[in-house]
Enzyme design. Sequence first.
Site, PDB file in Angstrom:
ATOM      1  CG  HIS A 147     -54.134 -85.818 -12.060  1.00 46.56           C
ATOM      2  ND1 HIS A 147     -52.683 -85.334 -12.921  1.00 46.56           N
ATOM      3  CD2 HIS A 147     -53.322 -84.478 -10.554  1.00 46.56           C
ATOM      4  CE1 HIS A 147     -52.020 -84.250 -11.768  1.00 46.56           C
ATOM      5  NE2 HIS A 147     -52.050 -84.414 -10.706  1.00 46.56           N
ATOM      6  CD  GLU A 177     -48.482 -78.669 -19.503  1.00 51.76           C
ATOM      7  OE1 GLU A 177     -48.168 -78.404 -19.765  1.00 51.76           O
ATOM      8  OE2 GLU A 177     -48.677 -79.941 -19.798  1.00 51.76           O
TER       9      GLU A 177
END
Length: 313
Positions: A147, A177
Amino acid sequence: MTLPRDVSVLGRDTQNEVTVIDDSISRRHARISLRDGHYEVEDLGSTNGTYVAGAMVSGRVRLIDGVRVQLGNTVFRFGIQDEVERAASKRIYEMSVRDGLTGLYNRRYFDDRLTSEFAYAIRHRTPLCVLMCDIDHFKQINDRHGHASGDLVLRRVAGELQASVRTEDLVARFGGEEFIVLARGIDLEGGRAFGERIRGVIQRAVLMAESTRIPVTMSIGVSHTQNVPKNTTSAELLIEAADVALYAAKRGGRNRVELANPSKFTQTNAAPAAAAASAKPRARVWEKPTAPASFEGDAGPVTRPKSKPAPRE
């Protein structure tokens, strides 16, 4: 934003010292002047009037620190601040409108700007384009590289997007995203070309994490005021159209740009959101380091007669 000079005209007209895009505000709505060491506001014959602390302005009214001023449906708080206070106010404002990870504008700020820009585009019949951008296979990036690397990719993509647009364009993090771009003055085919340029920039970008290059591509859905139904009143429809086009790009193989199909959209789903948005007064924050007075924040509702759209003066 800080008032730019001792005498400032506020209204929809872009020639004013302060431009406020709001259908309920007249082109030259009100004037704020510095007289004998204090600020005064006067209405300039606007359609919906100017209000200070809930009372309609007649003649000149003195402004005190912290008072609410309402033009049409837009509410401001007038404040007199020194340099330290202005810097602190600016930091607080930036924190409220910026995404903490990428530094781009956040969804809340984008929604507010979209409403204003859409109203302006419809009134003046100028083109407006929305590009919904999504990083392809982002979950795989997190799974393979961690991450922390995923966050690095988000920041780098945000930087590439910001560097790829014009000064007048707005880039925001839409969520996860997903990123979104709001572009003025671009026709439908120009919107497609703009999307292709962004897609190419992201594909060519060299994104590294611990000496490992992470290949990144992006799918983009493009909507435009040209390809939404006529007489559209909801800015949300542009987002809806761009989102559907984005999913078409995903289904088409990713790393591609798709234009919204105007035959697939109606106004029914967006109408409730538009009604809710129009019911809430909007506030603006203006900052400039050298001026002594400013409007800032959301001062809350003021009880007054319902505004009507200002005429096209």
